[in-house]
Design a protein around this motif. Sequence first.
Motif, PDB file in Angstrom:
ATOM      1  N   ARG A 112       0.832  -1.202   0.000  1.00  8.32           N
ATOM      2  CA  ARG A 112       0.000   0.000   0.000  1.00  8.32           C
ATOM      3  C   ARG A 112       0.874   1.263   0.000  1.00  8.32           C
ATOM      4  O   ARG A 112       0.564   2.237  -0.706  1.00  8.32           O
ATOM      5  CB  ARG A 112      -0.902  -0.002   1.228  1.00  8.32           C
ATOM      6  N   THR A 113       1.953   1.240   0.751  1.00  5.26           N
ATOM      7  CA  THR A 113       2.866   2.384   0.782  1.00  5.26           C
ATOM      8  C   THR A 113       3.452   2.647  -0.597  1.00  5.26           C
ATOM      9  O   THR A 113       3.543   3.802  -1.047  1.00  5.26           O
ATOM     10  CB  THR A 113       3.990   2.139   1.799  1.00  5.26           C
ATOM     11  N   MET A 114       3.836   1.593  -1.289  1.00  7.26           N
ATOM     12  CA  MET A 114       4.388   1.745  -2.640  1.00  7.26           C
ATOM     13  C   MET A 114       3.329   2.262  -3.609  1.00  7.26           C
ATOM     14  O   MET A 114       3.597   3.134  -4.446  1.00  7.26           O
ATOM     15  CB  MET A 114       4.959   0.411  -3.121  1.00  7.26           C
ATOM     16  N   LEU A 115       2.118   1.726  -3.509  1.00  5.71           N
ATOM     17  CA  LEU A 115       1.033   2.156  -4.387  1.00  5.71           C
ATOM     18  C   LEU A 115       0.728   3.630  -4.181  1.00  5.71           C
ATOM     19  O   LEU A 115       0.563   4.388  -5.147  1.00  5.71           O
ATOM     20  CB  LEU A 115      -0.207   1.307  -4.119  1.00  5.71           C
ATOM     21  N   GLU A 116       0.650   4.065  -2.944  1.00  2.36           N
ATOM     22  CA  GLU A 116       0.370   5.472  -2.669  1.00  2.36           C
ATOM     23  C   GLU A 116       1.474   6.371  -3.203  1.00  2.36           C
ATOM     24  O   GLU A 116       1.204   7.474  -3.697  1.00  2.36           O
ATOM     25  CB  GLU A 116       0.177   5.674  -1.166  1.00  2.36           C
ATOM     26  N   ALA A 117       2.716   5.900  -3.140  1.00  2.00           N
ATOM     27  CA  ALA A 117       3.848   6.716  -3.610  1.00  2.00           C
ATOM     28  C   ALA A 117       3.799   6.916  -5.118  1.00  2.00           C
ATOM     29  O   ALA A 117       4.005   8.033  -5.610  1.00  2.00           O
ATOM     30  CB  ALA A 117       5.167   6.061  -3.200  1.00  2.00           C
ATOM     31  N   VAL A 118       3.543   5.850  -5.878  1.00  2.00           N
ATOM     32  CA  VAL A 118       3.515   6.005  -7.338  1.00  2.00           C
ATOM     33  C   VAL A 118       2.304   6.815  -7.775  1.00  2.00           C
ATOM     34  O   VAL A 118       2.374   7.578  -8.751  1.00  2.00           O
ATOM     35  CB  VAL A 118       3.578   4.634  -8.065  1.00  2.00           C
ATOM     36  N   ARG A 119       1.199   6.677  -7.054  1.00  2.43           N
ATOM     37  CA  ARG A 119       0.027   7.492  -7.367  1.00  2.43           C
ATOM     38  C   ARG A 119       0.316   8.974  -7.109  1.00  2.43           C
ATOM     39  O   ARG A 119      -0.032   9.836  -7.913  1.00  2.43           O
ATOM     40  CB  ARG A 119      -1.165   7.048  -6.526  1.00  2.43           C
ATOM     41  N   ALA A 120       0.940   9.259  -5.968  1.00  5.99           N
ATOM     42  CA  ALA A 120       1.196  10.644  -5.596  1.00  5.99           C
ATOM     43  C   ALA A 120       2.123  11.340  -6.583  1.00  5.99           C
ATOM     44  O   ALA A 120       1.962  12.532  -6.868  1.00  5.99           O
ATOM     45  CB  ALA A 120       1.796  10.696  -4.184  1.00  5.99           C
ATOM     46  N   ARG A 121       3.088  10.601  -7.123  1.00  5.75           N
ATOM     47  CA  ARG A 121       4.062  11.194  -8.041  1.00  5.75           C
ATOM     48  C   ARG A 121       3.637  11.082  -9.495  1.00  5.75           C
ATOM     49  O   ARG A 121       4.285  11.649 -10.380  1.00  5.75           O
ATOM     50  CB  ARG A 121       5.424  10.531  -7.845  1.00  5.75           C
ATOM     51  N   GLY A 122       2.571  10.358  -9.766  1.00  4.69           N
ATOM     52  CA  GLY A 122       2.068  10.243 -11.131  1.00  4.69           C
ATOM     53  C   GLY A 122       2.969   9.463 -12.065  1.00  4.69           C
ATOM     54  O   GLY A 122       2.957   9.698 -13.277  1.00  4.69           O
ATOM     55  N   VAL A 123       3.746   8.513 -11.520  1.00  4.05           N
ATOM     56  CA  VAL A 123       4.640   7.731 -12.372  1.00  4.05           C
ATOM     57  C   VAL A 123       3.931   6.475 -12.859  1.00  4.05           C
ATOM     58  O   VAL A 123       3.006   5.971 -12.219  1.00  4.05           O
ATOM     59  CB  VAL A 123       5.940   7.346 -11.630  1.00  4.05           C
ATOM     60  N   ARG A 124       4.377   5.958 -13.983  1.00  2.00           N
ATOM     61  CA  ARG A 124       3.826   4.702 -14.493  1.00  2.00           C
ATOM     62  C   ARG A 124       4.409   3.540 -13.696  1.00  2.00           C
ATOM     63  O   ARG A 124       5.618   3.496 -13.433  1.00  2.00           O
ATOM     64  CB  ARG A 124       4.130   4.545 -15.981  1.00  2.00           C
ATOM     65  N   HIS A 125       3.551   2.599 -13.326  1.00  3.25           N
ATOM     66  CA  HIS A 125       3.974   1.506 -12.468  1.00  3.25           C
ATOM     67  C   HIS A 125       3.378   0.201 -12.975  1.00  3.25           C
ATOM     68  O   HIS A 125       2.189   0.120 -13.270  1.00  3.25           O
ATOM     69  CB  HIS A 125       3.549   1.760 -11.021  1.00  3.25           C
ATOM     70  N   GLY A 126       4.227  -0.820 -13.073  1.00  4.79           N
ATOM     71  CA  GLY A 126       3.796  -2.129 -13.532  1.00  4.79           C
ATOM     72  C   GLY A 126       4.187  -3.204 -12.553  1.00  4.79           C
ATOM     73  O   GLY A 126       5.237  -3.130 -11.908  1.00  4.79           O
ATOM     74  N   TYR A 127       3.330  -4.206 -12.428  1.00  5.46           N
ATOM     75  CA  TYR A 127       3.554  -5.341 -11.532  1.00  5.46           C
ATOM     76  C   TYR A 127       3.976  -6.528 -12.377  1.00  5.46           C
ATOM     77  O   TYR A 127       3.227  -6.984 -13.253  1.00  5.46           O
ATOM     78  CB  TYR A 127       2.261  -5.631 -10.772  1.00  5.46           C
TER      79      TYR A 127
END
Length: 350
Positions: A112-127
């Motif tokens: 959840r901490t990682m998800l919130e961080a990428v959302r806050a910075r608007g970066v593209r994130h893939g699992y």
Amino acid sequence: MTRSRTTDEVTLALLGAGFVADFYMQALAYVPHQRVVAVYSRTEERAQAFAKKWNIPRATDRLDDLIQLDGVDLYVVGLPTFRHQDVCLRLAEAGRSLLCTKPLGRTAAEARTMLEAVRARGVRHGYLETEVFTPALVRAKELVDRGAIGEVVMVKSREAHFGSHSPYNWDPELAGGGPLLLLGSHNVEFSRFMLDKPRAVEVFAWTGTLVHQTPLEDTAVMLIRFDGGKMAQVEVNWITRHGLDLRNEITGREGTIYTDITGATGIRAFALRDAGYVLEKAPATTGWIQPVAEEPFTYGYVGHLKHFVDALRTGAPFAETFEDGYVVNAIIDAGYRSARSGRWEPVESS
């Protein structure tokens, strides 16, 4: 925000120089429009050796320097799970697009901490979940989507071998869990994928330590109930001697699909002499063997890396994101709570 790209080629930086990083490099050989420009490892010696093996121009043990390196479009995190949170937060803070291998975190709180961080910075994130990109399971999903077996109501998924080759995966604090987490993350996301990712409601699980002398479980079975009453069964263990065992069953109202990715390989041999590498975690290279042809394709490494490279090039959405990784962690957390309580436990995700 994510930095803009100026060419059709996607440049990658690989974080990690171990087992999964080797699989990534094998797979990337088949993925066009990409180039690995740098690799990071915790020691300069290890980074240099990996770079030499795979002809990567830059190798470093200085993570912050690599994060700030100009000309990198996408960072591929292939590090041990206990390093995911720290590294992903640093990449997000720097505004870098990133992919992270499974499981996303040791716990749902980390994820959840990682998800919130990428959302806050608007970066593209893939699992980086390979299972849903394996050719057999992609084809199975095509049959499901075509309606060939009707509405899917039950998914069963098994992954097993005789245990991790990495010492840190036997340490409860570093690993976060045994096969329920480290293997089950594959099975959970496969099940969600086949059911079109409904909300997971509750979980019932059993874990045991049957063979290995370890504080972790070496065997687990878990039931997941989703919205609408659809079910998934996850069976994982580190007690299977014959090498990696990947099997699935998808049951619909009008039919069933079976897959056996490592058992029905199309090759069966009897060898009195050493056959060399047979398949992942195979304990023997003589006698009756069933080699897996082109493991990077068979296990989904080529498929998922090609998807993410193509999506970044074209601006298409990523099929698997940190949202998925977080939900997987939340389901598995509920599984561990259930194994302790002996009761169905709710999946706590939001």
